[in-house]
Design a protein around this motif. Sequence first.
Motif, PDB file in Angstrom:
ATOM      1  N   HIS A  35       8.112 -12.281  -0.877  1.00 58.03           N
ATOM      2  CA  HIS A  35       7.730 -10.624  -1.219  1.00 58.03           C
ATOM      3  C   HIS A  35       8.365  -9.801  -2.029  1.00 58.03           C
ATOM      4  CE1 HIS A  35       5.580 -10.922   2.853  1.00 58.03           C
ATOM      5  NE2 HIS A  35       6.591 -11.667   3.369  1.00 58.03           N
ATOM      6  N   MET A  36       7.886  -8.692  -2.142  1.00 57.79           N
ATOM      7  CA  MET A  36       8.578  -7.910  -3.503  1.00 57.79           C
ATOM      8  C   MET A  36       8.419  -6.610  -2.648  1.00 57.79           C
ATOM      9  SD  MET A  36       8.839  -8.949  -6.592  1.00 57.79           S
ATOM     10  CE  MET A  36       9.031  -7.384  -7.536  1.00 57.79           C
ATOM     11  N   TYR A  37       9.804  -5.836  -2.724  1.00 55.32           N
ATOM     12  CA  TYR A  37      10.264  -4.552  -2.311  1.00 55.32           C
ATOM     13  C   TYR A  37      10.409  -3.544  -3.257  1.00 55.32           C
ATOM     14  CZ  TYR A  37      11.098  -7.792   1.424  1.00 55.32           C
ATOM     15  OH  TYR A  37      10.925  -9.228   2.280  1.00 55.32           O
ATOM     16  N   ALA A  38      10.203  -2.320  -3.261  1.00 53.87           N
ATOM     17  CA  ALA A  38      10.510  -1.160  -4.368  1.00 53.87           C
ATOM     18  C   ALA A  38      10.815   0.187  -3.439  1.00 53.87           C
ATOM     19  CB  ALA A  38       9.376  -1.105  -5.308  1.00 53.87           C
ATOM     20  N   GLN A  39      11.879   0.672  -3.950  1.00 53.51           N
ATOM     21  CA  GLN A  39      12.292   1.870  -3.282  1.00 53.51           C
ATOM     22  C   GLN A  39      12.613   3.101  -4.074  1.00 53.51           C
ATOM     23  OE1 GLN A  39      15.638   0.716  -0.795  1.00 53.51           O
ATOM     24  NE2 GLN A  39      14.520   0.714   1.033  1.00 53.51           N
ATOM     25  N   VAL A  48      16.296   7.350   0.907  1.00 58.42           N
ATOM     26  CA  VAL A  48      14.963   6.785   0.069  1.00 58.42           C
ATOM     27  C   VAL A  48      13.921   7.778   0.206  1.00 58.42           C
ATOM     28  CG1 VAL A  48      13.381   5.023   0.515  1.00 58.42           C
ATOM     29  CG2 VAL A  48      15.646   4.532   1.103  1.00 58.42           C
ATOM     30  N   LEU A  49      13.443   8.126  -0.865  1.00 53.26           N
ATOM     31  CA  LEU A  49      12.449   8.980  -1.193  1.00 53.26           C
ATOM     32  C   LEU A  49      10.983   8.572  -1.010  1.00 53.26           C
ATOM     33  CD1 LEU A  49      14.224  10.829  -4.157  1.00 53.26           C
ATOM     34  CD2 LEU A  49      14.256  11.488  -1.682  1.00 53.26           C
ATOM     35  N   ALA A  50      10.593   7.346  -1.225  1.00 58.02           N
ATOM     36  CA  ALA A  50       9.227   6.696  -1.287  1.00 58.02           C
ATOM     37  C   ALA A  50       9.657   5.074  -1.267  1.00 58.02           C
ATOM     38  CB  ALA A  50       8.579   7.024  -2.499  1.00 58.02           C
ATOM     39  N   SER A  51       8.924   4.456  -0.745  1.00 55.87           N
ATOM     40  CA  SER A  51       8.953   2.861  -0.831  1.00 55.87           C
ATOM     41  C   SER A  51       7.452   2.164  -0.534  1.00 55.87           C
ATOM     42  CB  SER A  51       9.918   2.452   0.465  1.00 55.87           C
ATOM     43  OG  SER A  51       9.292   2.890   1.579  1.00 55.87           O
ATOM     44  N   ALA A  52       7.550   1.137  -0.964  1.00 58.28           N
ATOM     45  CA  ALA A  52       6.208   0.137  -0.849  1.00 58.28           C
ATOM     46  C   ALA A  52       7.010  -1.409  -1.133  1.00 58.28           C
ATOM     47  CB  ALA A  52       5.371   0.460  -2.006  1.00 58.28           C
ATOM     48  N   SER A  53       6.115  -2.198  -0.468  1.00 54.96           N
ATOM     49  CA  SER A  53       6.537  -3.561  -0.478  1.00 54.96           C
ATOM     50  C   SER A  53       5.152  -4.190   0.212  1.00 54.96           C
ATOM     51  CB  SER A  53       7.560  -4.033   0.633  1.00 54.96           C
ATOM     52  OG  SER A  53       7.021  -3.975   1.973  1.00 54.96           O
ATOM     53  N   THR A  54       5.098  -5.804   0.021  1.00 55.13           N
ATOM     54  CA  THR A  54       4.100  -6.473  -0.072  1.00 55.13           C
ATOM     55  C   THR A  54       4.177  -6.732   1.615  1.00 55.13           C
ATOM     56  OG1 THR A  54       5.518  -8.478  -0.198  1.00 55.13           O
ATOM     57  CG2 THR A  54       3.917  -7.782  -1.964  1.00 55.13           C
ATOM     58  N   LEU A  55       4.948  -6.089   2.431  1.00 54.52           N
ATOM     59  CA  LEU A  55       4.881  -6.069   3.994  1.00 54.52           C
ATOM     60  C   LEU A  55       3.759  -4.884   4.322  1.00 54.52           C
ATOM     61  CD1 LEU A  55       8.618  -6.871   4.850  1.00 54.52           C
ATOM     62  CD2 LEU A  55       6.322  -8.399   4.856  1.00 54.52           C
ATOM     63  N   GLY A  62      -3.888 -11.761   1.317  1.00 60.90           N
ATOM     64  CA  GLY A  62      -3.792 -12.603   0.475  1.00 60.90           C
ATOM     65  C   GLY A  62      -2.448 -12.938   0.208  1.00 60.90           C
ATOM     66  N   SER A  63      -2.071 -13.493  -1.129  1.00 63.29           N
ATOM     67  CA  SER A  63      -0.608 -13.984  -1.634  1.00 63.29           C
ATOM     68  C   SER A  63       0.154 -12.808  -1.732  1.00 63.29           C
ATOM     69  CB  SER A  63      -0.823 -14.765  -2.793  1.00 63.29           C
ATOM     70  OG  SER A  63       0.532 -15.191  -2.855  1.00 63.29           O
ATOM     71  N   THR A  64       1.467 -12.823  -1.157  1.00 63.69           N
ATOM     72  CA  THR A  64       2.451 -11.815  -1.321  1.00 63.69           C
ATOM     73  C   THR A  64       3.420 -12.077  -2.299  1.00 63.69           C
ATOM     74  OG1 THR A  64       3.702 -12.462   0.619  1.00 63.69           O
ATOM     75  CG2 THR A  64       2.006 -10.826   0.994  1.00 63.69           C
ATOM     76  N   GLY A  65       3.482 -13.097  -2.827  1.00 68.88           N
ATOM     77  CA  GLY A  65       4.628 -13.848  -3.716  1.00 68.88           C
ATOM     78  C   GLY A  65       4.157 -13.917  -5.106  1.00 68.88           C
ATOM     79  N   ASN A  66       3.400 -13.403  -5.717  1.00 71.18           N
ATOM     80  CA  ASN A  66       2.902 -13.564  -6.873  1.00 71.18           C
ATOM     81  C   ASN A  66       2.789 -12.216  -8.024  1.00 71.18           C
ATOM     82  OD1 ASN A  66       0.662 -12.242  -6.231  1.00 71.18           O
ATOM     83  ND2 ASN A  66      -0.828 -14.149  -6.377  1.00 71.18           N
ATOM     84  N   VAL A  73       2.346  -3.452  -5.562  1.00 72.46           N
ATOM     85  CA  VAL A  73       3.426  -2.772  -5.050  1.00 72.46           C
ATOM     86  C   VAL A  73       3.882  -1.767  -5.968  1.00 72.46           C
ATOM     87  CG1 VAL A  73       6.001  -2.940  -4.449  1.00 72.46           C
ATOM     88  CG2 VAL A  73       4.300  -4.677  -3.843  1.00 72.46           C
ATOM     89  N   GLY A  74       3.756  -2.033  -7.304  1.00 68.13           N
ATOM     90  CA  GLY A  74       4.260  -0.910  -8.440  1.00 68.13           C
ATOM     91  C   GLY A  74       3.397   0.177  -8.417  1.00 68.13           C
ATOM     92  N   GLN A  75       2.036  -0.001  -8.207  1.00 66.93           N
ATOM     93  CA  GLN A  75       1.032   1.148  -7.963  1.00 66.93           C
ATOM     94  C   GLN A  75       1.334   1.848  -7.030  1.00 66.93           C
ATOM     95  OE1 GLN A  75      -2.404  -1.073  -8.309  1.00 66.93           O
ATOM     96  NE2 GLN A  75      -2.685  -1.407 -10.566  1.00 66.93           N
ATOM     97  N   LEU A  76       1.466   1.317  -5.833  1.00 64.04           N
ATOM     98  CA  LEU A  76       1.688   1.862  -4.605  1.00 64.04           C
ATOM     99  C   LEU A  76       2.908   2.906  -4.677  1.00 64.04           C
ATOM    100  CD1 LEU A  76       0.429   2.554  -1.716  1.00 64.04           C
ATOM    101  CD2 LEU A  76       1.641   0.517  -0.901  1.00 64.04           C
ATOM    102  N   VAL A  77       4.220   2.373  -5.207  1.00 63.59           N
ATOM    103  CA  VAL A  77       5.184   2.947  -5.001  1.00 63.59           C
ATOM    104  C   VAL A  77       5.234   4.211  -6.080  1.00 63.59           C
ATOM    105  CG1 VAL A  77       6.779   1.859  -6.863  1.00 63.59           C
ATOM    106  CG2 VAL A  77       7.892   2.984  -4.873  1.00 63.59           C
TER     107      VAL A  77
END
Length: 116
Positions: A35-39, A48-55, A62-66, A73-77
């Motif tokens: 997974h990838m996580y961004a905060q 934490v003001l905003a966050s997103a992850s593959t969860l 689909g695949s979460t580790g590519n 995740v970058g677009q969503l955060v």
Amino acid sequence: MSDKKVIRLRRARRSRLKMRELEAVRLCVHRSSQHMYAQVISADGSTVLASASTLDANLRSGSTGNVEAAKKVGQLVAERAKAAGITQVAFDRSGFKYHGRVKALAEAAREGGLEF
């Protein structure tokens, strides 16, 4: 802890101290094998003001580790940070190399409107 992890955390600590000194809002990234996580974390590090992850439910299909998942995740955060009124951040890569999934997330966040 393994030596590899200790060294990564030492690198992360160095960059975080500099960000704290500059009182910058930071975009903190963590990657695991699956997974990838961004905060987006406030300048004092307390909230934490905003966050997103593959969860997240909408990114889980689909695949979460590519690289593709990291871009999403970058677009969503970036979208969530802009909704919270944040455009200027410091990129905290948590000691990971700026390569592959970490780089993909950063570039997608830039395209989404975050400046760093």
